[in-house]
Motif scaffolding. Structure first.
Motif, PDB file in Angstrom:
ATOM      1  N   UNK A   1       0.860  -1.178   0.000  1.00 51.37           N
ATOM      2  CA  UNK A   1       0.000   0.000   0.000  1.00 51.37           C
ATOM      3  C   UNK A   1       0.898   1.231   0.000  1.00 51.37           C
ATOM      4  N   UNK A   2       0.687   2.131  -0.971  1.00 50.78           N
ATOM      5  CA  UNK A   2       1.536   3.307  -1.103  1.00 50.78           C
ATOM      6  C   UNK A   2       0.682   4.576  -1.158  1.00 50.78           C
ATOM      7  N   UNK A   3       0.533   5.270  -0.029  1.00 53.32           N
ATOM      8  CA  UNK A   3      -0.155   6.566  -0.074  1.00 53.32           C
ATOM      9  C   UNK A   3       0.817   7.643  -0.559  1.00 53.32           C
ATOM     10  N   UNK A   4       0.284   8.685  -1.178  1.00 54.27           N
ATOM     11  CA  UNK A   4       1.162   9.768  -1.625  1.00 54.27           C
ATOM     12  C   UNK A   4       0.406  11.089  -1.668  1.00 54.27           C
ATOM     13  N   UNK A   5       1.174  12.168  -1.654  1.00 56.77           N
ATOM     14  CA  UNK A   5       0.645  13.522  -1.823  1.00 56.77           C
ATOM     15  C   UNK A   5       1.527  14.225  -2.839  1.00 56.77           C
ATOM     16  N   UNK A   6       0.936  15.159  -3.550  1.00 58.92           N
ATOM     17  CA  UNK A   6       1.688  15.897  -4.547  1.00 58.92           C
ATOM     18  C   UNK A   6       0.964  17.180  -4.896  1.00 58.92           C
ATOM     19  N   UNK A   7       1.314  17.735  -6.036  1.00 61.12           N
ATOM     20  CA  UNK A   7       0.710  18.968  -6.513  1.00 61.12           C
ATOM     21  C   UNK A   7       0.127  18.714  -7.894  1.00 61.12           C
TER      22      UNK A   7
ATOM     23  N   UNK B   1      -3.274  20.827  -4.136  1.00 61.07           N
ATOM     24  CA  UNK B   1      -2.693  19.605  -3.570  1.00 61.07           C
ATOM     25  C   UNK B   1      -3.509  18.402  -4.031  1.00 61.07           C
ATOM     26  N   UNK B   2      -2.831  17.296  -4.249  1.00 61.51           N
ATOM     27  CA  UNK B   2      -3.504  16.056  -4.636  1.00 61.51           C
ATOM     28  C   UNK B   2      -3.047  14.947  -3.684  1.00 61.51           C
ATOM     29  N   UNK B   3      -3.974  14.092  -3.307  1.00 60.26           N
ATOM     30  CA  UNK B   3      -3.656  12.948  -2.458  1.00 60.26           C
ATOM     31  C   UNK B   3      -4.124  11.674  -3.138  1.00 60.26           C
ATOM     32  N   UNK B   4      -3.378  10.602  -2.963  1.00 60.74           N
ATOM     33  CA  UNK B   4      -3.743   9.358  -3.629  1.00 60.74           C
ATOM     34  C   UNK B   4      -3.232   8.137  -2.904  1.00 60.74           C
ATOM     35  N   UNK B   5      -3.585   6.984  -3.458  1.00 64.83           N
ATOM     36  CA  UNK B   5      -3.216   5.703  -2.870  1.00 64.83           C
ATOM     37  C   UNK B   5      -3.063   4.680  -3.990  1.00 64.83           C
TER      38      UNK B   5
ATOM     39  N   UNK C   1      -4.826   2.242  -8.567  1.00 62.66           N
ATOM     40  CA  UNK C   1      -4.520   3.499  -7.912  1.00 62.66           C
ATOM     41  C   UNK C   1      -5.630   4.507  -8.104  1.00 62.66           C
ATOM     42  N   UNK C   2      -5.745   5.435  -7.154  1.00 64.64           N
ATOM     43  CA  UNK C   2      -6.727   6.511  -7.239  1.00 64.64           C
ATOM     44  C   UNK C   2      -6.145   7.747  -6.577  1.00 64.64           C
ATOM     45  N   UNK C   3      -6.533   8.909  -7.092  1.00 65.14           N
ATOM     46  CA  UNK C   3      -6.103  10.178  -6.516  1.00 65.14           C
ATOM     47  C   UNK C   3      -7.240  11.189  -6.642  1.00 65.14           C
ATOM     48  N   UNK C   4      -7.227  12.178  -5.768  1.00 66.00           N
ATOM     49  CA  UNK C   4      -8.282  13.190  -5.738  1.00 66.00           C
ATOM     50  C   UNK C   4      -7.676  14.557  -5.437  1.00 66.00           C
ATOM     51  N   UNK C   5      -8.210  15.584  -6.088  1.00 64.65           N
ATOM     52  CA  UNK C   5      -7.832  16.951  -5.768  1.00 64.65           C
ATOM     53  C   UNK C   5      -9.043  17.856  -5.886  1.00 64.65           C
ATOM     54  N   UNK C   6      -9.122  18.802  -4.989  1.00 72.05           N
ATOM     55  CA  UNK C   6     -10.151  19.841  -5.053  1.00 72.05           C
ATOM     56  C   UNK C   6      -9.517  21.032  -5.755  1.00 72.05           C
TER      57      UNK C   6
ATOM     58  N   UNK D   1     -13.563  19.502  -8.826  1.00 69.04           N
ATOM     59  CA  UNK D   1     -12.567  18.548  -8.349  1.00 69.04           C
ATOM     60  C   UNK D   1     -12.206  17.583  -9.466  1.00 69.04           C
ATOM     61  N   UNK D   2     -11.063  16.930  -9.300  1.00 68.14           N
ATOM     62  CA  UNK D   2     -10.533  16.024 -10.320  1.00 68.14           C
ATOM     63  C   UNK D   2     -10.221  14.685  -9.657  1.00 68.14           C
ATOM     64  N   UNK D   3     -10.654  13.599 -10.300  1.00 66.74           N
ATOM     65  CA  UNK D   3     -10.352  12.231  -9.880  1.00 66.74           C
ATOM     66  C   UNK D   3      -9.426  11.595 -10.904  1.00 66.74           C
TER      67      UNK D   3
END
Length: 165
Positions: free
Chosen positions: A34-40, A69-73, A88-93, A118-120
């Motif tokens: 399992x790899x969580x991540x954050x980015x831009x 900011x974007x967060x994902x897993x 994998x999935x990521x979400x940003x507002x 928002x973007x998925x």
């Protein structure tokens, strides 16, 4: 049989009953990553960009997503030491901001507006481990489809003719 022997046999039976589950969980833990991540999230294109001029009058407008900011897993399951599957999935507002500038001989009108959006992002991949497990480095290649979708009030269809998805 004495109580002491019964207790020992019951303890041994409990270990025999639980051990395969514990060993199986340990083996499964080695296969699941399992790899969580954050980015831009940095949009590279405008949604709309318009520039029109006729004589002394001109209209300029642009609409674009904002950087956010974007967060994902990512969840990987390794079938063998070299082959795995990953989702994998990521979400940003990321709101949408628009500017409108109308210049004409009678004056200039400038308008600015913003809407919620928002973007998925989603992906499914077949993963290949290129280097052997004994290596100090990981090098993996992934092959598969990905999707980027957006939603929010900025993409809603209404009587005011907002941008629709």
């Amino acid at each position: 049989m004495s109580g002491r022997v019964v207790r020992r046999l019951a303890g041994l039976a409990a270990v025999v009953a639980v051990a395969p589950g514990v060993l199986g969980a340990q083996q499964l833990a080695d296969k699941i990553v399992v790899t969580p991540y954050m980015g831009v999230y940095v949009p590279t294109n405008d949604i709309a960009k318009i520039g029109v001029g006729a004589g002394a009058a001109s209209l300029t407008a642009n609409i674009k997503h904002q950087t956010a900011l974007v967060g994902g897993l990512n969840l990987s399951y390794w079938l063998t030491d070299r082959v795995g599957i990953e989702g994998g999935a990521a979400y940003t507002k990321s709101g949408i901001k628009g500017n409108l500038l109308v210049e004409q001989p009678g004056g200039t009108v400038a308008e600015t507006g913003s809407q919620y959006a928002h973007v998925w992002l989603g992906s499914a991949k077949l993963m290949l481990q290129v280097l052997p497990q004994t290596s100090d480095f990981n090098l993996r290649l992934g092959f598969g489809p990905a999707i980027i979708s957006r939603a929010g009030s900025a993409y809603g269809s209404d009587a005011q003719l907002k941008v629709t998805g």
